[in-house]
Design a protein around this motif. Structure first.
Motif, PDB file in Angstrom:
ATOM      1  N   ALA A  83       0.722  -1.234  -0.102  1.00  0.00           N
ATOM      2  CA  ALA A  83       0.049  -0.079   0.064  1.00  0.00           C
ATOM      3  C   ALA A  83       0.773   1.432   0.057  1.00  0.00           C
ATOM      4  O   ALA A  83       0.111   2.255   0.037  1.00  0.00           O
ATOM      5  CB  ALA A  83      -1.047   0.274   1.311  1.00  0.00           C
ATOM      6  N   TYR A 328      -8.218  -3.657  -0.859  1.00  0.00           N
ATOM      7  CA  TYR A 328      -7.004  -4.883  -0.062  1.00  0.00           C
ATOM      8  C   TYR A 328      -7.923  -5.656   0.479  1.00  0.00           C
ATOM      9  O   TYR A 328      -9.038  -5.639   1.065  1.00  0.00           O
ATOM     10  CB  TYR A 328      -6.005  -4.316   0.697  1.00  0.00           C
ATOM     11  N   ARG A 329      -7.152  -6.762   1.031  1.00  0.00           N
ATOM     12  CA  ARG A 329      -7.739  -7.934   1.802  1.00  0.00           C
ATOM     13  C   ARG A 329      -6.588  -8.137   2.867  1.00  0.00           C
ATOM     14  O   ARG A 329      -5.492  -8.040   2.225  1.00  0.00           O
ATOM     15  CB  ARG A 329      -8.409  -9.121   1.061  1.00  0.00           C
ATOM     16  N   GLN A 330      -6.856  -8.893   3.794  1.00  0.00           N
ATOM     17  CA  GLN A 330      -5.965  -9.371   4.609  1.00  0.00           C
ATOM     18  C   GLN A 330      -6.369 -10.592   5.392  1.00  0.00           C
ATOM     19  O   GLN A 330      -7.502 -10.813   5.715  1.00  0.00           O
ATOM     20  CB  GLN A 330      -5.559  -8.157   5.913  1.00  0.00           C
ATOM     21  N   LEU A 336      -1.682  -8.106   4.550  1.00  0.00           N
ATOM     22  CA  LEU A 336      -2.462  -7.057   3.802  1.00  0.00           C
ATOM     23  C   LEU A 336      -1.801  -7.408   2.031  1.00  0.00           C
ATOM     24  O   LEU A 336      -0.685  -7.579   2.062  1.00  0.00           O
ATOM     25  CB  LEU A 336      -2.051  -5.871   3.898  1.00  0.00           C
ATOM     26  N   PRO A 338      -3.135  -6.595  -1.993  1.00  0.00           N
ATOM     27  CA  PRO A 338      -4.155  -6.096  -2.976  1.00  0.00           C
ATOM     28  C   PRO A 338      -5.201  -6.999  -3.696  1.00  0.00           C
ATOM     29  O   PRO A 338      -4.881  -8.224  -3.694  1.00  0.00           O
ATOM     30  CB  PRO A 338      -3.269  -5.697  -4.265  1.00  0.00           C
ATOM     31  N   ASP A 339      -6.270  -6.491  -3.856  1.00  0.00           N
ATOM     32  CA  ASP A 339      -7.528  -7.239  -4.148  1.00  0.00           C
ATOM     33  C   ASP A 339      -8.018  -6.717  -5.468  1.00  0.00           C
ATOM     34  O   ASP A 339      -8.731  -5.832  -5.665  1.00  0.00           O
ATOM     35  CB  ASP A 339      -8.803  -7.098  -3.050  1.00  0.00           C
TER      36      ASP A 339
END
Length: 375
Positions: A83, A328-330, A336, A338-339
């Motif tokens: 990020a 994003y997803r974690q 973390l 990127p989505d």
């Protein structure tokens, strides 16, 4: 005709040419034009004077309490690596610091009722540098975990952030922060319904704080930590939210009153899920930005694992221009990521459309935010 005579005639012709009326003026004009290239250069586009803000929700990089089991193996160094391109390019980069920066110390007594000790968030002091290196320059401490380790935790957190030049507010002892960046004067304040923080529930007092900040600053940014927690609390009711018997605030009433008092940007956190976004009097209100980086201790299953990064542009009056939600997803294994499916953006879009009859903005499937009408 000899060569010397030819050269003499040429010299006379050149001398006469240079002494013609206006020749000196013409030469002077040529020199002046050469020294002032702007006169012969097309007008350049004006510089973009918009203020850019990058904002995320809860950030908690692991806890050293009760032991290192709850700390990431890389000392959290890679927490924000995917990020950084967004976080480091904004004028203001904001997050909610869920927990304290403290190396040793016992939890405040009433917190010991937690059966799961991993719910007490004590990040090593050196982790402060990770926030700084990621680009964060404004962090809220107005939340329900900023007093996990009592006065020692609060003092250490403020001392650490101050030493790094990260602006913070939210404690009763530190209710506001004013600072200047690139010639713009900012006022920042943060509210929550929890002990040792500036109360979210006392709206009249909050308005007084905000109006005082506005009187002395160009842009006022407000963080608020409120609402119920978990997947059942994605929506914003038009009433007070009661969670486990505790009043977590009427967030519509609070945010609208805050704008009326002079707030320009309102950034919500606390529910651990994303919520909708609204424009009120052309000021942006993000009701919850969910979790962003929360290593263990905080559930990231299902919608709790969606991690939006909100980017907005405002003018120097505080009016919203446009924005973008980076998705994003974690999870607790990979951290973390990127989505590419833009699930955070699409969820916020759906919640915005469901909760607000006239939100004042439109969100595309890829997260672009544009105002739809003045409200």
């Amino acid at each position: 005709m000899n060569t010397r005579f030819i050269l003499f005639i040429a010299a006379l012709i050149l001398a006469n040419a240079c002494s013609r009326p206006g020749a000196k003026k013409q030469a002077a004009n040529v020199k002046a034009n050469a020294e002032t290239p702007a006169a012969n250069t097309a007008t350049l586009p004006s510089t973009d004077t918009a203020i850019t803000i990058a904002a995320v929700g809860d950030i908690m990089l692991g806890s050293s309490y009760p032991d290192s089991t709850f700390l990431p193996s890389d000392s959290a160094k890679a927490s924000f690596k995917f990020a950084l391109k967004h976080l480091k390019k904004a004028d203001i980069t904001f997050g909610n610091l869920e927990g304290v920066l403290l190396d040793t110390g016992a939890p405040v007594g009433y917190k010991l009722r937690f059966k799961h000790k991993g719910y007490l968030f004590r990040m090593p002091v050196k982790y402060g540098g990770i926030f700084k290196d990621a680009g964060f320059n404004v962090l809220s401490v107005g939340n329900n975990h900023s007093n996990d380790f009592d006065r020692a935790g609060r003092r250490s957190t403020i001392k650490t952030l101050d030493s790094l030049g990260i602006h913070t507010a939210g404690f009763k002892s530190h209710p506001t922060k004013s600072f200047t960046k690139n010639g713009v004067k900012y006022g920042f304040c943060a509210f929550s319904p929890n002990g040792q923080t500036v109360s979210l529930l006392q709206i009249a007092h909050a308005k007084s704080i905000i109006s005082s900040l506005k009187a002395n600053n160009d842009i006022v940014i407000v963080s608020f930590h409120g609402g119920g927690e978990g997947a059942d609390y994605e929506h914003v009711p038009d009433s007070a939210e009661i969670f486990k018997g505790e009043n977590r605030g009427n967030l519509r009433a609070f945010t609208h009153a805050a704008v009326d008092a002079g707030a320009d940007v309102l950034l919500g956190n606390g529910p651990h899920v994303s919520r909708g976004i609204e424009l009120y009097k052309n000021r942006v209100i993000a009701y919850s930005l969910g979790n962003f980086v929360t290593y263990k201790g905080v559930s990231v299953s299902g919608v709790c694992g969606l991690a939006p990064l909100l980017k907005i542009r405002i003018n120097k009056k505080g009016e919203f221009l446009n924005g973008q939600i980076a998705s994003y997803r974690q999870n607790h294994q990979t951290g973390l990521l990127p989505d590419s499916l833009n699930r955070a953006a699409q969820r916020i879009k759906a919640l915005t459309e469901a909760d607000f009859i006239q939100p004042g903005l439109s969100i595309s499937a890829t997260g672009a935010i544009t105002p739809t009408a003045k409200n």
